[in-house]
Design an enzyme around this catalytic site. Structure first.
Site, PDB file in Angstrom:
ATOM      1  N   ASP A  29      -5.562   3.726  -1.635  1.00 30.46           N
ATOM      2  CA  ASP A  29      -5.955   2.897  -2.775  1.00 30.46           C
ATOM      3  C   ASP A  29      -4.844   1.864  -3.023  1.00 30.46           C
ATOM      4  OD1 ASP A  29      -8.029   3.416  -5.450  1.00 30.46           O
ATOM      5  OD2 ASP A  29      -6.322   2.060  -5.682  1.00 30.46           O
ATOM      6  N   SER A  93     -15.614   0.223 -10.453  1.00 36.19           N
ATOM      7  CA  SER A  93     -15.428  -1.222 -10.356  1.00 36.19           C
ATOM      8  C   SER A  93     -15.847  -1.771  -8.997  1.00 36.19           C
ATOM      9  CB  SER A  93     -13.960  -1.580 -10.627  1.00 36.19           C
ATOM     10  OG  SER A  93     -13.124  -0.955  -9.684  1.00 36.19           O
ATOM     11  N   HIS A  98     -17.479   5.541  -3.101  1.00 38.46           N
ATOM     12  CA  HIS A  98     -16.130   5.938  -2.681  1.00 38.46           C
ATOM     13  C   HIS A  98     -15.702   7.179  -3.443  1.00 38.46           C
ATOM     14  CE1 HIS A  98     -15.891   2.859  -5.829  1.00 38.46           C
ATOM     15  NE2 HIS A  98     -14.841   3.510  -6.308  1.00 38.46           N
ATOM     16  N   LEU A  99     -15.164   8.117  -2.695  1.00 40.39           N
ATOM     17  CA  LEU A  99     -14.643   9.353  -3.275  1.00 40.39           C
ATOM     18  C   LEU A  99     -13.128   9.185  -3.384  1.00 40.39           C
ATOM     19  CD1 LEU A  99     -15.356  12.266  -4.156  1.00 40.39           C
ATOM     20  CD2 LEU A  99     -14.950  12.971  -1.785  1.00 40.39           C
TER      21      LEU A  99
HETATM   22  P1  5GP Z   1     -13.442   2.636  -8.943  1.00 39.22           P
HETATM   23  O1  5GP Z   1     -12.719   2.029 -10.099  1.00 39.22           O
HETATM   24  O2  5GP Z   1     -14.647   1.804  -8.550  1.00 39.22           O
HETATM   25  O3  5GP Z   1     -13.775   4.091  -9.081  1.00 39.22           O
HETATM   26  O4  5GP Z   1     -12.430   2.593  -7.732  1.00 39.22           O
HETATM   27  C1  5GP Z   1     -12.170   1.445  -7.002  1.00 39.22           C
HETATM   28  C2  5GP Z   1     -10.792   1.613  -6.428  1.00 39.22           C
HETATM   29  O5  5GP Z   1     -10.635   0.668  -5.406  1.00 39.22           O
HETATM   30  C3  5GP Z   1      -9.681   1.373  -7.453  1.00 39.22           C
HETATM   31  O6  5GP Z   1      -8.886   2.547  -7.575  1.00 39.22           O
HETATM   32  C4  5GP Z   1      -8.919   0.183  -6.869  1.00 39.22           C
HETATM   33  O7  5GP Z   1      -7.518   0.305  -7.034  1.00 39.22           O
HETATM   34  C5  5GP Z   1      -9.315   0.206  -5.416  1.00 39.22           C
HETATM   35  N1  5GP Z   1      -9.344  -1.112  -4.797  1.00 39.22           N
HETATM   36  C6  5GP Z   1      -9.929  -2.232  -5.321  1.00 39.22           C
HETATM   37  N2  5GP Z   1      -9.776  -3.259  -4.456  1.00 39.22           N
HETATM   38  C7  5GP Z   1      -9.093  -2.775  -3.383  1.00 39.22           C
HETATM   39  C8  5GP Z   1      -8.640  -3.372  -2.165  1.00 39.22           C
HETATM   40  O8  5GP Z   1      -8.841  -4.550  -1.876  1.00 39.22           O
HETATM   41  N3  5GP Z   1      -7.972  -2.554  -1.297  1.00 39.22           N
HETATM   42  C9  5GP Z   1      -7.744  -1.241  -1.560  1.00 39.22           C
HETATM   43  N4  5GP Z   1      -7.068  -0.527  -0.641  1.00 39.22           N
HETATM   44  N5  5GP Z   1      -8.160  -0.646  -2.707  1.00 39.22           N
HETATM   45  C10 5GP Z   1      -8.834  -1.406  -3.602  1.00 39.22           C
END
Ligand code: 5GP
Ligand code: ZN
Length: 112
Positions: A29, A93, A98-99
């Site tokens: 992440d 977001s 994604h897990l």
């Molecule tokens: P959510 O908030 O949807 O559960 O998790 C999305 C995750 O993706 C977040 O923890 C965020 O830090 C990660 N993330 C967002 N954009 C990127 C990226 O471009 N590269 C990586 N490696 N992680 C990302």
């Protein structure tokens, strides 16, 4: 497809890859919240668990088994957490399933 995580799988956007097989891709992440914070994603574009179909049951199970393997490799089996954030109200977001796998520090319950 113009999806951030599909682009990461294709290598169009750089990521720190942890593991890959035919069906899954695992990477660090970008905004890690624990010493281990990786994302385990299906190579197939699935929007989120709410949109998943019966035919996706196997890959959803596989995401959890891959998380367990990474946890074993990282030696964090004493305590780790796997999380799907579902919907904006829970902090989702990115709309490619994604897990989250978090570990390597003590994890409070209930989460915030
Ligand atoms: P959510 O908030 O949807 O559960 O998790 C999305 C995750 O993706 C977040 O923890 C965020 O830090 C990660 N993330 C967002 N954009 C990127 C990226 O471009 N590269 C990586 N490696 N992680 C990302
Ligand atoms: Zn995607």
């Amino acid at each position: 497809m113009d999806c951030l995580f599909c682009r990461i799988i294709r290598g169009e956007i750089p990521s720190k890859k942890v593991y890959e097989d035919k069906e899954t891709f695992v990477f660090e992440d970008i905004n890690g919240q624990a010493p281990t914070h990786v994302l385990i994603i299906p190579k197939k574009h699935i929007v989120d668990i709410k949109e998943a179909k019966d035919e996706d049951a196997e890959i959803i199970g596989k995401l959890h088994l891959v998380a367990a393997k990474v946890a074993r490799d990282r030696k964090i089996e004493n305590g780790y957490r796997t999380v799907f954030n579902v919907g904006p109200g829970a902090g989702q977001s990115v709309f490619h399933l994604h897990l989250h796998l978090l570990g390597g520090r003590s994890l409070a319950w209930p989460p915030g």
